[in-house]
Structure formats: C-alpha cells, structure tokens
Design an enzyme around this catalytic site. Structure first.
Site, short mmCIF file in Angstrom:
data_model
loop_
_atom_site.label_atom_id
_atom_site.label_comp_id
_atom_site.label_asym_id
_atom_site.label_seq_id
_atom_site.Cartn_x
_atom_site.Cartn_y
_atom_site.Cartn_z
N ASP A 10 0.87 -1.17 0.00
CA ASP A 10 0.00 0.00 0.00
C ASP A 10 0.92 1.24 0.00
O ASP A 10 2.11 1.11 0.32
CB ASP A 10 -0.85 -0.07 1.27
N ASP A 12 -0.04 5.08 1.01
CA ASP A 12 -0.23 6.02 2.12
C ASP A 12 -0.21 5.28 3.46
O ASP A 12 -1.04 4.40 3.70
CB ASP A 12 -1.58 6.74 1.97
N GLY A 47 -7.47 4.11 3.48
CA GLY A 47 -7.57 3.14 2.39
C GLY A 47 -8.81 3.30 1.52
O GLY A 47 -8.86 2.76 0.42
N ARG A 50 -11.32 8.58 -2.40
CA ARG A 50 -11.60 9.97 -2.06
C ARG A 50 -13.11 10.20 -1.90
O ARG A 50 -13.57 10.80 -0.93
CB ARG A 50 -11.03 10.88 -3.15
N ASN A 119 -3.13 10.02 -6.49
CA ASN A 119 -1.88 10.80 -6.44
C ASN A 119 -0.65 9.88 -6.33
O ASN A 119 0.47 10.37 -6.14
CB ASN A 119 -1.89 11.74 -5.23
N ASP A 171 -1.71 -0.51 6.03
CA ASP A 171 -1.88 0.20 7.32
C ASP A 171 -3.35 0.41 7.66
O ASP A 171 -3.64 0.98 8.71
CB ASP A 171 -1.20 1.57 7.26
#
Ligand code: B16
Ligand code: MG
Length: 223
Positions: A10, A12, A47, A50, A119, A171
């Site tokens: 992953d 972020d 996760g 948006r 992003n 995470d």
C-alpha cells in the site's frame, strides 16, 4: 507453507507518512463544514477512495449535498493535500522501506504497489520509488476500491502470481479486509488493535527481513 514470491505494498501510511496529510486535509474540510472529525474517525477512512471518504464524513455530519458540491469539496481537499505533499522527497520514505524492497527484489521477489490514491504516481516519482515496482496499481486503475480486493488482484495478475503466493502490506483496516477477501497473506503495518484479521502486524520496516516474514507467515499458517 511455501515462501511468498511477491509483495504488494500500500502507499499512504506504509511507504510514506502521507496518511497524516490526508487526515489534515479532511479535517480542514470537516471543520469548515462544522463536522466533528477526530483521529479515531479517520482510522476508518484509511484506504477508502476519495469519494467514499467524503461520503463518510458528510454522513457523520448528517449533511446531504448535490454531486456538483461534492466534486468541489473533493477538489478543495485534494488541493490542500497536494500542498501538504509538495515538499516530499526520497528523505520522507519511511525508515527501512527502501532497504526491505531492494533486498526482496535481489532475492527474486516480484514487487507491486496497490493503492487507492490517484496521487500515487506523483508521490512515487517525487520520492524516487517508482523504479522499485514491477507493477503499479492505484485509484485510477480500479472500479472498486478497498475493502474490495480488485487493486490487489490486479497487482497479483500483473506479477503473474496467485494471491496465495503474495503478501500484502497495509496500514488500513479496509486494506487488510481487501487482502483477506482476495486470498492474500495480510501483513498489517501499525498497531495490532487497529488491524484485526492481519496474519502478522509489524510496527514498521526497520529490521524486517524476508526470512522473518516467511517465518511469521508459516507460523500463522500452521497454527
Ligand atoms: P487520493 P492508500 C488511500 O491510499 C488513502 O489511504 C486514503 O486516505 C485516500 O482517501 C485514498 O488513498 C485516495 O487518495 O485522494 O490521493 O486519490 O492507503 O490506499 O495508498
Ligand atoms: Mg494506506
């Protein structure tokens, strides 16, 4: 069990500490909308896409908005997020991450990114991480975001591996659920209390070795 042959990371909160920047930007938006949004609320958003994140925040505040307004709010949040990540460099890659990926590549493992973020490529390029990955799957490549396993299944397919041959590092609870739903070995990164269901939870990548990973997964599979 056989040693895994591929790893999916992953982005972020695993490779970089960008999860806190997502929180800061959502918190700013929530404050403007008069919605209480605390770190414990953010934990459940990690996760998610948006749009799903915005929907959850609006429902916390009991707000119903039209699609145009939602699009504008997402654009504003993303603009703040982009400001927050603007100065990121390879120095910001979390400790131990690069060494672990490089040694795994040397050992012959395939490496993929599995992120919900649109992003992702910008951040990977900025932090000089892009060349470490055989496959990059992110928010732009999936129809269903975590906890749906699509992002990880596409990563495994691009590595020509089946999910049982791959460990996913995540995470977020939504990411652990996605990995388990896809039949992957799910490794949590963070606090065990935030990541129920993970086969193994590590605090970070410092000192992590492939042997350690294989041992932990084999132990979990046997018991
Ligand atoms: P963006 P990951 C996820 O990335 C983040 O955890 C989540 O907080 C964010 O809303 C999502 O990406 C979409 O990100 O707004 O940048 O497209 O953890 O799956 O790498
Ligand atoms: Mg994450």
């Amino acid at each position: 069990m056989k040693p895994v042959e591929g790893l999916i990371f992953d982005l972020d909160g695993v490779l970089l500490d960008t999860a806190q920047h997502h929180y800061t930007a959502w918190r700013r938006l929530a404050d403007e909308l008069g919605i209480s949004f605390l770190p414990k609320d953010n934990e459940k958003l990690k996760g998610l896409s948006r749009v799903e994140s915005l929907e959850r925040i609006l429902s916390m505040g009991g707000l119903m908005l039209n699609n145009d307004t939602k699009l504008q709010l997402m654009e504003r949040k993303n603009a703040w997020y982009i400001e927050l990540i603007a100065d990121m460099t390879s120095e910001d890659v979390l400790p131990g991450v690069r060494a672990f990926i490089e040694s795994s590549r040397k050992a012959g493992l395939h490496i993929a990114l599995g992120s919900s973020s649109n992003n992702a490529t910008t951040i990977l390029q900025r932090c000089n991480l892009e060349t470490l990955f055989d496959a990059i799957i992110d928010g732009r490549h999936v129809t269903h975001t975590k906890p749906d396993p699509e992002v990880f299944l596409k990563g495994a397919a691009q590595m020509n591996l089946s999910p049982s041959q791959v460990a996913v590092f995540e995470d977020a609870q939504a990411g652990i659920e996605a990995a388990l739903a896809g039949g992957f070995h799910a490794v949590g990164v963070g606090l065990p209390s935030n990541l129920p269901g993970a086969a193994w939870v590590i605090p970070g990548f410092v000192g992590l070795t492939l042997e350690g990973l294989h041992q932990a997964l084999a132990l979990q599979a046997s018991g």
